[in-house]
Design an enzyme around this catalytic site. Structure first.
Site, PDB file in Angstrom:
ATOM      1  N   TYR A  99      -4.526  15.902  10.565  1.00  0.00           N
ATOM      2  CA  TYR A  99      -3.370  15.003  10.502  1.00  0.00           C
ATOM      3  C   TYR A  99      -2.210  15.581  11.304  1.00  0.00           C
ATOM      4  O   TYR A  99      -2.084  16.808  11.413  1.00  0.00           O
ATOM      5  CB  TYR A  99      -2.913  14.825   9.052  1.00  0.00           C
ATOM      6  CG  TYR A  99      -3.813  13.951   8.219  1.00  0.00           C
ATOM      7  CD1 TYR A  99      -3.568  12.591   8.087  1.00  0.00           C
ATOM      8  CD2 TYR A  99      -4.903  14.494   7.546  1.00  0.00           C
ATOM      9  CE1 TYR A  99      -4.390  11.790   7.300  1.00  0.00           C
ATOM     10  CE2 TYR A  99      -5.727  13.693   6.761  1.00  0.00           C
ATOM     11  CZ  TYR A  99      -5.464  12.345   6.646  1.00  0.00           C
ATOM     12  OH  TYR A  99      -6.278  11.556   5.880  1.00  0.00           O
ATOM     13  N   TYR A 138     -13.243  15.998   6.897  1.00  0.00           N
ATOM     14  CA  TYR A 138     -12.731  17.366   6.877  1.00  0.00           C
ATOM     15  C   TYR A 138     -13.157  18.070   5.590  1.00  0.00           C
ATOM     16  O   TYR A 138     -13.387  17.445   4.561  1.00  0.00           O
ATOM     17  CB  TYR A 138     -11.216  17.424   7.089  1.00  0.00           C
ATOM     18  CG  TYR A 138     -10.354  16.602   6.160  1.00  0.00           C
ATOM     19  CD1 TYR A 138      -9.949  15.325   6.522  1.00  0.00           C
ATOM     20  CD2 TYR A 138      -9.902  17.124   4.936  1.00  0.00           C
ATOM     21  CE1 TYR A 138      -9.138  14.576   5.686  1.00  0.00           C
ATOM     22  CE2 TYR A 138      -9.090  16.381   4.109  1.00  0.00           C
ATOM     23  CZ  TYR A 138      -8.712  15.105   4.480  1.00  0.00           C
ATOM     24  OH  TYR A 138      -7.917  14.368   3.654  1.00  0.00           O
ATOM     25  N   ARG A 148     -14.179  15.753   2.601  1.00  0.00           N
ATOM     26  CA  ARG A 148     -13.625  14.406   2.432  1.00  0.00           C
ATOM     27  C   ARG A 148     -14.280  13.537   3.494  1.00  0.00           C
ATOM     28  O   ARG A 148     -14.244  13.857   4.677  1.00  0.00           O
ATOM     29  CB  ARG A 148     -12.113  14.405   2.661  1.00  0.00           C
ATOM     30  CG  ARG A 148     -11.331  14.789   1.432  1.00  0.00           C
ATOM     31  CD  ARG A 148     -10.383  13.680   0.942  1.00  0.00           C
ATOM     32  NE  ARG A 148     -11.077  12.507   0.438  1.00  0.00           N
ATOM     33  CZ  ARG A 148     -10.553  11.285   0.411  1.00  0.00           C
ATOM     34  NH1 ARG A 148      -9.349  11.062   0.863  1.00  0.00           N
ATOM     35  NH2 ARG A 148     -11.253  10.275  -0.078  1.00  0.00           N
ATOM     36  N   HIS A 151     -11.894   8.456   6.323  1.00  0.00           N
ATOM     37  CA  HIS A 151     -11.205   7.407   5.562  1.00  0.00           C
ATOM     38  C   HIS A 151      -9.900   7.073   6.251  1.00  0.00           C
ATOM     39  O   HIS A 151      -9.321   7.926   6.932  1.00  0.00           O
ATOM     40  CB  HIS A 151     -10.940   7.870   4.130  1.00  0.00           C
ATOM     41  CG  HIS A 151     -10.094   9.107   4.073  1.00  0.00           C
ATOM     42  ND1 HIS A 151     -10.632  10.375   4.202  1.00  0.00           N
ATOM     43  CD2 HIS A 151      -8.755   9.277   3.961  1.00  0.00           C
ATOM     44  CE1 HIS A 151      -9.661  11.258   4.160  1.00  0.00           C
ATOM     45  NE2 HIS A 151      -8.496  10.627   4.022  1.00  0.00           N
ATOM     46  N   HIS A 153      -6.122   5.654   5.307  1.00  0.00           N
ATOM     47  CA  HIS A 153      -5.197   5.338   4.212  1.00  0.00           C
ATOM     48  C   HIS A 153      -4.454   4.043   4.511  1.00  0.00           C
ATOM     49  O   HIS A 153      -4.009   3.833   5.646  1.00  0.00           O
ATOM     50  CB  HIS A 153      -4.151   6.447   4.058  1.00  0.00           C
ATOM     51  CG  HIS A 153      -4.711   7.766   3.644  1.00  0.00           C
ATOM     52  ND1 HIS A 153      -4.885   8.123   2.334  1.00  0.00           N
ATOM     53  CD2 HIS A 153      -5.132   8.831   4.370  1.00  0.00           C
ATOM     54  CE1 HIS A 153      -5.379   9.354   2.259  1.00  0.00           C
ATOM     55  NE2 HIS A 153      -5.540   9.806   3.483  1.00  0.00           N
TER      56      HIS A 153
END
Ligand SMILES: [Fe+2]
Lengths: 226, 198
Positions: A99, A138, A148, A151, A153
């Site tokens: 991110y 990740y 994870r 995805h 958000h």
């Protein structure tokens, strides 16, 4: 006398979930206090159309690396009625799972051409579309090898409608062990984008993701349901 | 048991999911500042009522500050009137006060500048808080003012055991200054309410 609502579940192998999930059952809202629990966010959103194209930092800038995808669908209440002119906020990791948030200390590579933050509004029919880069998975728990899954958000604010959720990808091997996916059980299906072929523009593919906001809240004041 | 057509035809809702640790702070209105008294800056008009500051924090089961939470506040104006789609043209609306603000707290602390809410619909003055955090789905509660006599008749406070009520009290610490601790889990856990079943 106290009336109880749900007992919230703790996401398996999720330390933060263990630290932050209330241990007591939720208390049911008495009818006399019901309307006061439906916050109304005033519509003061001014959106630049380019914010829905997350494949570039700004128009004319180079394309971010990775698979460019379209995500589109319809925003509705449980009765299939469109939720119009709602603010849809999107954030997702780059193709490596990193991110741009300054609190992401994972050390995963950053793509100088990918911000990973976008916004759009639903149309008068409730439809929406944004473009982004397919996020990578990740490693969330290196100690036990739990990842994870990829995805995206999403946060939706439309008058009294409020939902924060995530769109997952079909057939991803990491989906099965995701803590929140485990809590969702079979209804996880509703959070998976459905792949479709895109023929226009330079995209790898598209994902259809209809977002249904449940309960009375989506239309509590706008369109009273009894 | 009978079902109406509406119930039979309901669509399956999208599940809520955790906000995760990386909600972009820049998405919050007014640059993430938590001030309801300044919806239009640089003008002489201000909302009616008593301007107050509430300093608060969100803590986890170990008493650690909960970083990265997204907090949303909602309340009526000083006359006890909520600004909503069905009331927005009403004369009781304060044009300089919407009663809504949100903020992503980096370290778990927050400071809300607002107007002390008035008495609305038989309720004691209160502020609705929606809390999103990594590891959990949405939580909702309401915060009250410890020095308000009307607390003893409030239907929400009366609906929970007496010993839990004080956990929803904002305490006055100085003139126009208040404090609250929101504890997400464990000892002295803040009572949260169910937003879905009612
Ligand atoms: Fe994420």
């Amino acid at each position: 006398m106290t009336k109880y609502g749900r007992q919230l579940g703790i996401g398996p192998t999720d330390n933060t979930s263990n630290e932050r999930t209330p241990r007591n059952k939720l208390n049911l809202i008495p009818e006399a206090a019901r309307t006061s629990f439906v916050p109304y966010a005033p519509r003061a959103h001014s959106i630049n159309l380019a914010e829905a194209d997350m494949t570039r930092i700004a128009p004319g800038r180079p394309r971010a690396s990775g698979e460019a995808i379209k995500v589109s669908g319809k925003l509705m209440d449980e009765y299939g009625r469109p939720i119009r002119n709602a603010l849809i906020e999107i954030w997702n990791a780059n193709q490596h799972g990193g991110y741009t948030h300054d609190e992401d200390h994972s050390g995963l590579p950053i793509d100088q051409n990918f911000l990973g933050i976008g916004r759009t509004l639903s149309s008068s029919d409730g439809n929406y579309e944004f473009w982004t880069i397919k996020p990578g998975a990740y490693l969330a728990r290196p100690d036990i090898g739990r990842w994870r899954p990829p995805h995206i958000h999403v946060s939706i604010i439309g008058g009294s409608s409020r939902l924060i959720s995530q769109m997952y990808f079909p057939n991803d091997p990491h989906n099965a062990k995701d803590p929140m996916r485990i809590l969702m059980g079979d209804s996880f299906e509703a959070n998976i984008g459905k792949k479709y072929i895109v023929t226009d523009g330079d995209f790898d593919c598209g994902y259809n993701f209809d977002i249904i906001i449940g309960g009375k809240n989506p239309t509590f004041f706008e369109n009273n349901i009894t | 048991m009978t079902y109406s057509n509406k119930e039979i035809n309901r669509l399956t809702p999208t599940n809520e999911d955790t906000v995760g640790p990386y909600y972009p702070p820049s998405l919050c209105e007014n640059n993430n500042s938590l001030d309801m008294t300044n919806i239009r800056s640089g003008i002489v008009f201000k909302p009616l009522g008593e301007k107050i500051t509430i300093k608060g924090c969100v803590k986890d089961i170990d008493g650690k500050l909960s970083n990265g939470c997204l907090l949303e506040f909602w309340q009526p104006n000083s006359q006890g009137f909520y600004y909503r789609p069905d009331t927005e043209s009403h004369e009781m609306v304060d044009p300089w006060f919407t009663g809504y603000a949100r903020h992503r707290t980096k370290d778990g602390n927050f400071s809300l500048t607002t107007i002390k809410p008035g008495v609305a619909d038989g309720r004691a003055p209160n502020i609705t808080v929606t809390l999103f955090s990594d590891g959990i789905m949405r939580l909702v509660t309401q915060l009250f003012f410890a020095d308000e006599k009307s607390n003893s008749d409030d239907p929400l406070l009366l609906s929970i055991p007496e010993e839990l009520r004080e956990r929803l009290m904002i305490n006055k610490v100085a003139h126009n200054e208040y404090e609250i601790e929101i504890i997400m889990a464990g000892n002295n856990e803040t009572p949260f309410f169910d937003d879905l079943l009612s």
